[in-house]
Design an enzyme around this catalytic site. Sequence first.
Site, PDB file in Angstrom:
ATOM      1  N   HIS A  71       0.851  -1.204   0.000  1.00 44.84           N
ATOM      2  CA  HIS A  71       0.000   0.000   0.000  1.00 44.84           C
ATOM      3  C   HIS A  71       0.880   1.244   0.000  1.00 44.84           C
ATOM      4  O   HIS A  71       0.553   2.248   0.626  1.00 44.84           O
ATOM      5  CB  HIS A  71      -0.951   0.005   1.201  1.00 44.84           C
ATOM      6  N   ASP A 123      -0.453  -4.646   6.174  1.00 47.27           N
ATOM      7  CA  ASP A 123      -1.449  -5.531   5.547  1.00 47.27           C
ATOM      8  C   ASP A 123      -1.124  -5.818   4.084  1.00 47.27           C
ATOM      9  O   ASP A 123      -0.486  -5.015   3.406  1.00 47.27           O
ATOM     10  CB  ASP A 123      -2.853  -4.904   5.636  1.00 47.27           C
ATOM     11  N   GLU A 124      -1.591  -6.964   3.651  1.00 47.13           N
ATOM     12  CA  GLU A 124      -1.697  -7.316   2.234  1.00 47.13           C
ATOM     13  C   GLU A 124      -0.411  -7.130   1.431  1.00 47.13           C
ATOM     14  O   GLU A 124      -0.409  -6.470   0.397  1.00 47.13           O
ATOM     15  CB  GLU A 124      -2.833  -6.498   1.583  1.00 47.13           C
ATOM     16  N   VAL A 125       0.664  -7.726   1.915  1.00 48.81           N
ATOM     17  CA  VAL A 125       1.900  -7.683   1.139  1.00 48.81           C
ATOM     18  C   VAL A 125       1.855  -8.838   0.129  1.00 48.81           C
ATOM     19  O   VAL A 125       1.674 -10.000   0.504  1.00 48.81           O
ATOM     20  CB  VAL A 125       3.131  -7.828   2.047  1.00 48.81           C
TER      21      VAL A 125
END
Length: 720
Positions: A263, A324-326
């Site tokens: 992100h 988050d969300e790597v």
Amino acid sequence: MADWDFGRRRWAGAALGVILLTGGTAGAAWADPAGLMPLPREVREIGASRVDEGLRLQAPFAVRFDGYHDARLQAATARFQGDVNRLAGLSETSVGTAGPTLVIATRPDAKTNRLGAAESYHLTVDAQGVRLTADGPDGVLRGLATLRQLVERRGEGAVLPYIEIDDAPRFAWRGLMIDTARHFMTLETLKRQIDAMERVKLNVLHLHFSDNEGFRIESLRYPRLTTIASHGQYYTQDQVRDLVAYAAARGVRVVPEIDLPAHTGAIMTAYPELAAGAFDPNNRISMFGAAMDPTKPETYAFIRGLLEEMSGLFPDAYFHVGGDEVSAAAWNNNSAIRAYMAEHGYADAIALQDHFFVEVNKIVKSLGRTSMGWEEVAHQPIDDDVVVQAWRSSQATAHATGQGNRVVVSAGYYLDLLWSGADHYGRDPLDLDATPPDSPEKVLGPKPEGPLNAAQAALVIGGEAPLWAETVTDEMLDGRLWPRAALMAERFWSRPEVRDPVDAARRGVVVQEALRTQGLMDDQHRRAMAARLASQDADAVVTLASAVTPVRNMGRLTDVFAAFRSGRPPQIPSLTALVDVSAPDSVELYRLTHWASALAAGDRTAAAPLAAALAAYRDNHSRFVAAAQGVPALEAAAPASEETARLAAAGIAAIDAIVSGKPASAEWRTETAALLEKQAEAEAASSNVYKIMGGVPQPPALVLMGLAPVVKTLFEAAPQ
Ligand code: ACM
């Protein structure tokens, strides 16, 4: 007997966890906390309780601090008095000594406006005036919030009930998260949310300041963050300081988030040398797969420099660093990173991310702050201090507390998924089954047995309702947050037994209307959006918008997912259609729902107002069609308008049948059953994000029929 004037206070049931010692007659006027949200622990009426009794507010309070006070309390009291003046029809700025007394007794609290501040309070209103006692200044703010909700406008003036309240929060961390990266939210808009937060006792505003789409805070050290990656939409450092002070004055902590290492499209657009690989800043697909390079010393030097500068702007002890969300591909596709992993023994990208977080956490600690991160940071055992935000499922709460970390629960509370308020409201932060994982990959560790043991439960310090803003503009923010955020405030403040969604909706109507009179702009903005769509007859659009709800679970992005599937560059739609004007929880539908359930339970007085409201929806169709002519965004909604009219007509027939006791026609039964069945299918199509990503067709204009549950209740109650 029900009470259809939602503004009046009447006792409607004892299942609220409120202790009522009504000294008076049945139908006691004051005991029903109609405008109270969150519901206090204990509410006791004192003295007689006829409707017209209570403390009349004909002149401003004579305020007296009994002991400790400070400038923040004086300002809070002045704001409170301003609100009361407006409600009571007094001059806005009047102050004085002629009115009833308001005595405030508190003491200093070393944790003021920090996590764990003393927020409990005791409130007494009697003929002598108001006495508010609290263990600390934050408790005074919470007590004033309750008092503000108790003021009832009556005739020419306003009245407070004679009442005694003992109150304390269930959780210390009661937050909202607002995403300022996907759509920039102006300072005024954020301040309006803080005003509303104070009024419902929410105490944390978590601001997501950076993502792929933009970096939103001026940095003097890294100016490219805003010159290159903000589209000119960012907060200056002075504005940030102003915002933080504004929030602190209202008992709201600001917790900043700089999301790392994924992100980070904006950061890497400004400083491409920090990226683990090439990406196209204009392509959302490639940005989702990008991350910073966790093997380079420059990456950590940048993070240290940035967090050092940013932590100077935010006094709060907690700093959120994302996590988050790597995407594993972001690192696995880079041969230098693969070599680094082999050399250092990191088996996979997850292990490398664990290492990254350990390094970032060291930086945060060196700045005298405590890290907060999304649940992925707790993949491995981490520093006990770190606060973990459970977001993908309630199971993460078990995992992180099992490792000894404190948890803020957001799973089940994602307001951007556009679930009904009741759906969010029904999920308890301590219930591990409340929000199961929606896919097997989204689980940290083995499935927990549950329930949480006492030590784990004690580590759950609260909840936060996030509002991601891919499909929320500045203009839409008030309407996307409220009234659902008020229901969340109750979930996080009140006791777990306070969970009747019907009663919460009933009070939610009153609270939402009060928030509007105090400055919330959801309604005003909705009308402005409708007027831009149909300047000739905005009312026809507003009326339809109040009877439909947006498809859920990112269904608004169905075209974006179609582009993903076909490899076309996705475009976020412009957010100007009926679906964007409509609300997941319209107060009009709250009212209709309430009337329908009352009528189904045998209360005939609900029939007339319900039938009148349904007739207005039925008759809106021809107006809407006329208003929509030549406006493609509205023409697309004509089927939704027609279906709303058909549902309304079916509901009116059901009311006739219920009131007359004579069954409606067989034809009506068949047609209504088919209408409801069609709506159940439309609901199911957006019941899960994977269906939407997979291309399950969504209903016309991306709206669901808000009248369907109302008509279903009537249909089932109608005589056969
Ligand atoms: C998140 O919703 N990606 C934390």
